[in-house]
Design a protein around this motif. Structure first.
Motif, PDB file in Angstrom:
ATOM      1  N   UNK A 173       7.210 -14.821 -31.864  1.00 51.05           N
ATOM      2  CA  UNK A 173       6.071 -15.695 -31.609  1.00 51.05           C
ATOM      3  C   UNK A 173       6.119 -16.047 -30.128  1.00 51.05           C
ATOM      4  N   UNK A 174       5.355 -15.303 -29.337  1.00 50.26           N
ATOM      5  CA  UNK A 174       5.437 -15.439 -27.877  1.00 50.26           C
ATOM      6  C   UNK A 174       5.030 -16.831 -27.420  1.00 50.26           C
ATOM      7  N   UNK A 175       3.982 -17.372 -28.006  1.00 55.37           N
ATOM      8  CA  UNK A 175       3.530 -18.715 -27.616  1.00 55.37           C
ATOM      9  C   UNK A 175       4.618 -19.748 -27.868  1.00 55.37           C
ATOM     10  N   UNK A 176       5.258 -19.657 -29.014  1.00 50.55           N
ATOM     11  CA  UNK A 176       6.334 -20.594 -29.348  1.00 50.55           C
ATOM     12  C   UNK A 176       7.525 -20.404 -28.411  1.00 50.55           C
ATOM     13  N   UNK A 177       7.856 -19.138 -28.135  1.00 50.99           N
ATOM     14  CA  UNK A 177       8.997 -18.850 -27.260  1.00 50.99           C
ATOM     15  C   UNK A 177       8.744 -19.364 -25.850  1.00 50.99           C
ATOM     16  N   UNK A 178       7.526 -19.169 -25.343  1.00 45.47           N
ATOM     17  CA  UNK A 178       7.197 -19.653 -24.000  1.00 45.47           C
ATOM     18  C   UNK A 178       7.188 -21.182 -23.948  1.00 45.47           C
ATOM     19  N   UNK A 179       6.678 -21.815 -25.002  1.00 45.77           N
ATOM     20  CA  UNK A 179       6.651 -23.286 -25.035  1.00 45.77           C
ATOM     21  C   UNK A 179       8.058 -23.849 -25.017  1.00 45.77           C
ATOM     22  N   UNK A 180       8.945 -23.236 -25.792  1.00 43.88           N
ATOM     23  CA  UNK A 180      10.342 -23.676 -25.818  1.00 43.88           C
ATOM     24  C   UNK A 180      11.019 -23.453 -24.470  1.00 43.88           C
ATOM     25  N   UNK A 181      10.753 -22.282 -23.882  1.00 44.27           N
ATOM     26  CA  UNK A 181      11.334 -21.955 -22.572  1.00 44.27           C
ATOM     27  C   UNK A 181      10.829 -22.913 -21.500  1.00 44.27           C
ATOM     28  N   UNK A 182       9.556 -23.308 -21.583  1.00 43.60           N
ATOM     29  CA  UNK A 182       8.982 -24.230 -20.603  1.00 43.60           C
ATOM     30  C   UNK A 182       9.645 -25.604 -20.683  1.00 43.60           C
ATOM     31  N   UNK A 183       9.906 -26.066 -21.896  1.00 41.27           N
ATOM     32  CA  UNK A 183      10.579 -27.356 -22.060  1.00 41.27           C
ATOM     33  C   UNK A 183      11.979 -27.309 -21.466  1.00 41.27           C
ATOM     34  N   UNK A 184      12.668 -26.210 -21.696  1.00 44.08           N
ATOM     35  CA  UNK A 184      13.996 -26.052 -21.105  1.00 44.08           C
ATOM     36  C   UNK A 184      13.922 -26.058 -19.583  1.00 44.08           C
ATOM     37  N   UNK A 185      12.929 -25.354 -19.062  1.00 44.60           N
ATOM     38  CA  UNK A 185      12.813 -25.227 -17.612  1.00 44.60           C
ATOM     39  C   UNK A 185      12.438 -26.556 -16.969  1.00 44.60           C
ATOM     40  N   UNK A 186      11.714 -27.410 -17.686  1.00 40.07           N
ATOM     41  CA  UNK A 186      11.451 -28.764 -17.183  1.00 40.07           C
ATOM     42  C   UNK A 186      12.767 -29.515 -16.966  1.00 40.07           C
ATOM     43  N   UNK A 187      13.693 -29.342 -17.910  1.00 39.83           N
ATOM     44  CA  UNK A 187      15.025 -29.951 -17.780  1.00 39.83           C
ATOM     45  C   UNK A 187      15.760 -29.349 -16.589  1.00 39.83           C
ATOM     46  N   UNK A 188      15.668 -28.033 -16.463  1.00 38.47           N
ATOM     47  CA  UNK A 188      16.348 -27.331 -15.368  1.00 38.47           C
ATOM     48  C   UNK A 188      15.856 -27.818 -14.013  1.00 38.47           C
ATOM     49  N   UNK A 189      14.551 -27.977 -13.871  1.00 36.57           N
ATOM     50  CA  UNK A 189      13.975 -28.413 -12.595  1.00 36.57           C
ATOM     51  C   UNK A 189      14.493 -29.788 -12.202  1.00 36.57           C
ATOM     52  N   UNK A 190      14.605 -30.689 -13.159  1.00 37.85           N
ATOM     53  CA  UNK A 190      15.153 -32.019 -12.869  1.00 37.85           C
ATOM     54  C   UNK A 190      16.581 -31.919 -12.367  1.00 37.85           C
ATOM     55  N   UNK A 191      17.365 -31.044 -12.973  1.00 32.75           N
ATOM     56  CA  UNK A 191      18.751 -30.863 -12.533  1.00 32.75           C
ATOM     57  C   UNK A 191      18.830 -30.217 -11.159  1.00 32.75           C
TER      58      UNK A 191
END
Length: 391
Positions: free
Chosen positions: A24-42
Motif C-alpha cells: 500500500x504505497x500511500x500508507x507506506x509513504x504516510x508512515x515514512x513521512x511521519x518518521x521523517x518529520x521526527x528525523x528533521x527535528x533531530x
C-alpha cells in the motif's frame, strides 16, 4: 537434464508464478513521512550544536550520527525530501528539500571522491528534474567536471579511493557504477559527449574485470595505470575476496540497468539480466527476499541482513522489468515481494530510530561498523522503489 540447471530453472519459474502481496504505497509513504518529520527535528537539534554536520547517516550503539557534506552519504537525506515532494506535491517538502540540498552544494568542486553521483546527483538531479532550477543544473555540470578528473584513460576507469595506498594503487569499486548517471546526464545537459564517453568506458572496463562467470561481482579491482592491467581483485566490505557482498551485487544490478537506459546497449541489458539471475536464484537469501550482508558468510543464518541492498535491488528490478520483456513479470514479482517485506517487517516503529524509516541494514561489517542499523541510503532507495512500484 543437468540437475543444477533443473534447480535453477525451477527457481526462476517460482519467481514468475508466485504473486507477491502488493504494498500500500500511500500508507507506506504516510508512515515514512511521519518518521521523517521526527528525523528533521533531530537533524535541526544536532545542527544547533554542530552546524558543520549537514545530514543524518545512521543510529549506531544508541547514538544519532550526522555527517559533514563531504561524507559519501551526505546527499541521500535531501534527496529523500525531493521524493516526498514528488509524491505529495506538498510545498512543505519542497521547501525542506531546497533547504537541505543547499548544504551539499560546495561538494560540486570536490575532486577527491568518486561519490559525487550520490552526493550531488541524488539531491540536485532530483531537484532539477522536479523544478528545472538552472542553479541546480549548473551544480550538476560542475560536479561531472570534478568527477571526470578522476578518470584514467589507460586503465579506462574512474578511481574510487585515494586512501590505503599500501593496499592498492588504483582501486575501483563496484559502487562506482552508480556515479555514472551524473556523467550521462551532463552530456544531455551540455551536449558535451566527453562525459558520456567516460561513463561508457568505465562501464565497459568494469564489465570486463569486475565479474565472475556466475555474474557475481568483486568489490575492489586494483589497476596498474601504466599498463591498464588488473593488479588484484579484492574486497573491503565483503566477507572475503571471492565472496559476493550483498550491497555490491545490488549496486551492480542498478548500475547496469541504468547504463542500458542511457545507452540502449544490449550488452548492458544482458549484464543486468545476468546479475538479476544471480540475486534472484540464490538459495541463501531467506524467503522474504532480504539478503544477508554477504552471500558467502559461513555463519549464515546467524549474521545480519542488509535492508539497504534489498531496497536498491527492488528499485533496480522495477526499472529492469521495463526493459526485459521475457523477465518482466518475474522481476516485478520479486521487487513487489522485497518491497512488501521492507514495508511490513523492516520499518522502524513510529518514532523509533530517531526518525529513520528502515531498520536492519549493514554498512561495513568487517570493520564492525553500522551492523544491523538504520541508514540513510536504505531509506532513499526504499522511497525510490515505492515510487517506481506505482508506474
Amino acid at each position: 537434464m543437468n540437475i543444477k540447471l533443473t534447480i535453477t530453472a525451477l527457481s526462476m519459474l517460482s519467481f514468475s508464478v508466485v504473486k507477491a502481496q502488493q504494498v500500500n504505497v500511500a500508507k507506506a509513504f504516510a508512515s515514512a513521512a511521519k518518521q521523517t518529520d521526527v528525523l528533521i527535528k533531530n537533524v535541526d537539534s544536532a545542527r544547533k550544536l554542530k552546524p558543520n554536520l549537514v545530514s543524518p547517516r545512521t543510529v549506531e550503539n544508541g547514538q544519532f550520527k550526522m555527517v559533514i557534506s563531504k561524507d559519501w552519504t551526505s546527499g541521500f537525506f535531501p534527496a529523500e525530501l525531493w521524493y516526498f515532494y514528488q509524491y505529495t506535491k506538498d510545498k512543505k517538502w519542497l521547501e525542506l528539500a531546497k533547504k537541505y540540498t543547499e548544504d551539499i552544494k560546495k561538494e560540486q568542486f570536490n575532486k577527491g571522491t568518486h561519490d559525487l553521483g550520490f552526493m550531488i546527483y541524488c539531491p540536485f538531479g532530483n531537484g532539477y528534474r522536479l523544478t528545472n532550477d538552472p542553479a541546480y543544473k549548473a551544480v550538476i555540470i560542475q560536479a561531472a567536471k570534478s568527477l571526470s578528473t578522476r578518470f584514467n584513460a589507460t586503465a579506462g576507469v574512474i578511481k574510487s579511493w585515494d586512501h590505503n595506498g599500501d593496499k592498492w594503487k588504483y582501486p575501483v569499486i563496484i559502487d562506482n557504477m552508480m556515479n555514472l548517471e551524473l556523467l550521462f546526464e551532463t552530456t544531455k545537459l551540455t551536449g558535451d559527449s566527453s562525459f558520456y564517453k567516460i561513463a561508457v568506458k568505465h562501464a565497459n572496463t568494469t564489465l570486463k574485470n569486475h565479474f565472475r562467470p556466475d555474474f557475481s561481482s568483486y568489490h575492489v579491482i586494483d589497476y596498474d595505470t601504466l599498463t591498464g592491467n588488473v593488479r588484484q581483485k579484492v574486497t573491503a566490505q565483503g566477507y572475503a575476496n571471492e565472496s559476493a557482498w550483498a550491497r555490491g551485487q545490488a549496486w551492480a544490478l542498478y548500475g547496469y540497468t541504468m547504463c542500458y537506459r542511457e545507452t540502449k546497449n544490449k550488452t548492458y541489458l544482458a549484464q543486468a539480466d545476468g546479475i538479476a539471475g544471480f540475486i534472484l536464484n540464490s538459495k541463501i537469501t531467506p524467503a522474504d527476499g532480504i539478503p544477508y550482508w554477504d552471500y558467502n558468510d559461513p555463519k549464515i543464518p546467524d549474521v545480519s541482513r542488509d535492508a539497504s541492498a534489498a531496497a536498491i535491488t527492488a528499485s533496480a528490478l522495477y526499472e529492469l522489468a521495463k526493459y526485459s520483456p521475457a523477465n518482466s513479470k518475474k522481476y516485478k514479482a520479486a521487487a513487489d515481494k522485497i518491497l512488501y517485506s521492507l514495508s511490513t517487517k523492516y520499518t522502524s516503529k513510529p518514532g523509533d530510530n530517531d526518525g529513520f524509516i528502515l531498520d536492519h541494514s549493514t554498512g561495513h561489517r568487517p570493520a564492525k561498523s553500522e551492523i544491523d542499523v538504520p541508514i540513510n541510503y536504505a531509506d532513499y532507495y526504499y522511497l525510490e522503489a515505492l515510487l517506481r512500484s506505482k508506474k
